[in-house]
Motif scaffolding. Structure first.
Motif, PDB file in Angstrom:
ATOM      1  N   VAL A  19      34.558  41.534  43.405  1.00 27.33           N
ATOM      2  CA  VAL A  19      34.422  42.752  42.597  1.00 27.33           C
ATOM      3  C   VAL A  19      34.973  42.502  41.200  1.00 27.33           C
ATOM      4  N   LYS A  20      34.545  43.327  40.251  1.00 27.54           N
ATOM      5  CA  LYS A  20      35.018  43.235  38.870  1.00 27.54           C
ATOM      6  C   LYS A  20      35.902  44.441  38.578  1.00 27.54           C
ATOM      7  N   VAL A  21      37.034  44.188  37.926  1.00 27.47           N
ATOM      8  CA  VAL A  21      37.965  45.259  37.583  1.00 27.47           C
ATOM      9  C   VAL A  21      37.388  46.077  36.430  1.00 27.47           C
ATOM     10  N   LYS A  41      41.315  44.205  32.998  1.00 27.06           N
ATOM     11  CA  LYS A  41      39.944  44.707  32.924  1.00 27.06           C
ATOM     12  C   LYS A  41      38.950  43.553  32.744  1.00 27.06           C
ATOM     13  N   GLY A  42      37.884  43.574  33.548  1.00 23.89           N
ATOM     14  CA  GLY A  42      36.830  42.578  33.425  1.00 23.89           C
ATOM     15  C   GLY A  42      36.994  41.349  34.296  1.00 23.89           C
ATOM     16  N   VAL A  43      38.159  41.163  34.925  1.00 26.21           N
ATOM     17  CA  VAL A  43      38.381  39.971  35.753  1.00 26.21           C
ATOM     18  C   VAL A  43      37.740  40.166  37.135  1.00 26.21           C
ATOM     19  N   ASP A  44      37.251  39.060  37.716  1.00 28.01           N
ATOM     20  CA  ASP A  44      36.682  39.102  39.062  1.00 28.01           C
ATOM     21  C   ASP A  44      37.777  38.891  40.097  1.00 28.01           C
ATOM     22  N   ILE A  45      37.694  39.652  41.188  1.00 24.64           N
ATOM     23  CA  ILE A  45      38.648  39.541  42.292  1.00 24.64           C
ATOM     24  C   ILE A  45      37.847  39.315  43.568  1.00 24.64           C
ATOM     25  N   TYR A  46      38.208  38.269  44.313  1.00 25.97           N
ATOM     26  CA  TYR A  46      37.577  37.975  45.593  1.00 25.97           C
ATOM     27  C   TYR A  46      38.510  38.437  46.708  1.00 25.97           C
ATOM     28  N   VAL A  47      38.013  39.282  47.601  1.00 23.11           N
ATOM     29  CA  VAL A  47      38.823  39.804  48.697  1.00 23.11           C
ATOM     30  C   VAL A  47      38.780  38.805  49.852  1.00 23.11           C
ATOM     31  N   ARG A  48      39.908  38.163  50.140  1.00 26.34           N
ATOM     32  CA  ARG A  48      39.982  37.129  51.179  1.00 26.34           C
ATOM     33  C   ARG A  48      40.255  37.706  52.556  1.00 26.34           C
ATOM     34  N   GLY A  54      45.812  47.167  57.228  1.00 25.00           N
ATOM     35  CA  GLY A  54      45.348  47.389  55.857  1.00 25.00           C
ATOM     36  C   GLY A  54      46.345  47.046  54.774  1.00 25.00           C
ATOM     37  N   ASP A  55      47.520  46.601  55.155  1.00 29.37           N
ATOM     38  CA  ASP A  55      48.547  46.312  54.156  1.00 29.37           C
ATOM     39  C   ASP A  55      49.237  45.002  54.518  1.00 29.37           C
ATOM     40  N   PRO A  56      49.219  43.979  53.737  1.00 29.77           N
ATOM     41  CA  PRO A  56      48.646  43.879  52.389  1.00 29.77           C
ATOM     42  C   PRO A  56      47.194  43.394  52.405  1.00 29.77           C
ATOM     43  N   VAL A  57      46.634  43.365  51.198  1.00 31.78           N
ATOM     44  CA  VAL A  57      45.294  42.843  50.967  1.00 31.78           C
ATOM     45  C   VAL A  57      45.456  41.494  50.281  1.00 31.78           C
ATOM     46  N   GLU A  58      44.824  40.455  50.811  1.00 35.60           N
ATOM     47  CA  GLU A  58      44.901  39.128  50.182  1.00 35.60           C
ATOM     48  C   GLU A  58      43.669  38.911  49.329  1.00 35.60           C
ATOM     49  N   VAL A  59      43.879  38.556  48.067  1.00 40.01           N
ATOM     50  CA  VAL A  59      42.776  38.358  47.129  1.00 40.01           C
ATOM     51  C   VAL A  59      42.954  37.041  46.377  1.00 40.01           C
ATOM     52  N   THR A  60      41.870  36.590  45.756  1.00 39.97           N
ATOM     53  CA  THR A  60      41.931  35.446  44.853  1.00 39.97           C
ATOM     54  C   THR A  60      41.594  35.960  43.462  1.00 39.97           C
ATOM     55  N   VAL A  61      42.499  35.708  42.515  1.00 41.24           N
ATOM     56  CA  VAL A  61      42.336  36.149  41.130  1.00 41.24           C
ATOM     57  C   VAL A  61      42.616  34.969  40.223  1.00 41.24           C
ATOM     58  N   ARG A  62      41.696  34.676  39.320  1.00 42.37           N
ATOM     59  CA  ARG A  62      41.883  33.588  38.344  1.00 42.37           C
ATOM     60  C   ARG A  62      42.294  32.265  38.998  1.00 42.37           C
ATOM     61  N   GLY A  63      41.755  32.003  40.201  1.00 42.56           N
ATOM     62  CA  GLY A  63      42.001  30.736  40.861  1.00 42.56           C
ATOM     63  C   GLY A  63      43.266  30.663  41.701  1.00 42.56           C
ATOM     64  N   TYR A  64      43.998  31.748  41.842  1.00 41.92           N
ATOM     65  CA  TYR A  64      45.170  31.700  42.721  1.00 41.92           C
ATOM     66  C   TYR A  64      45.155  32.874  43.698  1.00 41.92           C
ATOM     67  N   ALA A  73      46.657  48.271  45.263  1.00 41.77           N
ATOM     68  CA  ALA A  73      45.193  48.128  45.306  1.00 41.77           C
ATOM     69  C   ALA A  73      44.505  49.441  44.930  1.00 41.77           C
ATOM     70  N   ASP A  74      45.136  50.566  45.222  1.00 43.82           N
ATOM     71  CA  ASP A  74      44.582  51.880  44.874  1.00 43.82           C
ATOM     72  C   ASP A  74      44.578  52.121  43.364  1.00 43.82           C
ATOM     73  N   MET A  75      45.380  51.379  42.617  1.00 42.75           N
ATOM     74  CA  MET A  75      45.453  51.568  41.167  1.00 42.75           C
ATOM     75  C   MET A  75      44.421  50.751  40.423  1.00 42.75           C
ATOM     76  N   ILE A  76      43.680  49.890  41.135  1.00 39.35           N
ATOM     77  CA  ILE A  76      42.712  49.003  40.509  1.00 39.35           C
ATOM     78  C   ILE A  76      41.308  49.542  40.758  1.00 39.35           C
ATOM     79  N   LEU A  77      40.687  50.108  39.725  1.00 39.32           N
ATOM     80  CA  LEU A  77      39.327  50.636  39.851  1.00 39.32           C
ATOM     81  C   LEU A  77      38.339  49.490  39.690  1.00 39.32           C
ATOM     82  N   ILE A  78      37.349  49.448  40.575  1.00 45.39           N
ATOM     83  CA  ILE A  78      36.379  48.359  40.574  1.00 45.39           C
ATOM     84  C   ILE A  78      34.979  48.878  40.332  1.00 45.39           C
ATOM     85  N   GLY A  79      34.082  47.935  39.942  1.00 38.42           N
ATOM     86  CA  GLY A  79      32.684  48.294  39.721  1.00 38.42           C
ATOM     87  C   GLY A  79      31.764  47.257  40.258  1.00 38.42           C
TER      88      GLY A  79
END
Length: 79
Positions: A19-21, A41-48, A54-64, A73-79
């Motif tokens: 998803v994109k922020v 804003k604009g960065v891609d997040i991969y949900v791993r 449901g807590d926590p959510v593991e994601v990959t952001v900018r290669g880490y 996670a509720d504070m991050i709006l996605i599109g």
């Protein structure tokens, strides 16, 4: 936090989805901490993975890999 109808947050994303922020909500130190983790804003997040409850959510952001609480996670709006 109250969500507008049709607004999706990172918490709504499914495992394996990228998803994109669109926007960060929240304010002050919490928003700053999320931005310091590379989530802007604009960065891609991969949900791993999502933990069984449901807590926590593991994601990959900018290669880490990163673990986020549901509240963050509720504070991050996605599109």
């Amino acid at each position: 936090m109250e969500k507008n109808v049709g607004t999706k947050t990172l918490r709504d994303a499914k495992i394996g989805q990228t998803v994109k922020v669109k926007k960060l909500t929240g304010d002050g130190p919490v928003k700053r901490r999320i931005m310091d983790m590379g989530i802007t804003k604009g960065v891609d997040i991969y949900v791993r993975k999502v933990a069984p409850l449901g807590d926590p959510v593991e994601v990959t952001v900018r290669g880490y890999e990163l673990s986020l609480r549901k509240a963050d996670a509720d504070m991050i709006l996605i599109g």
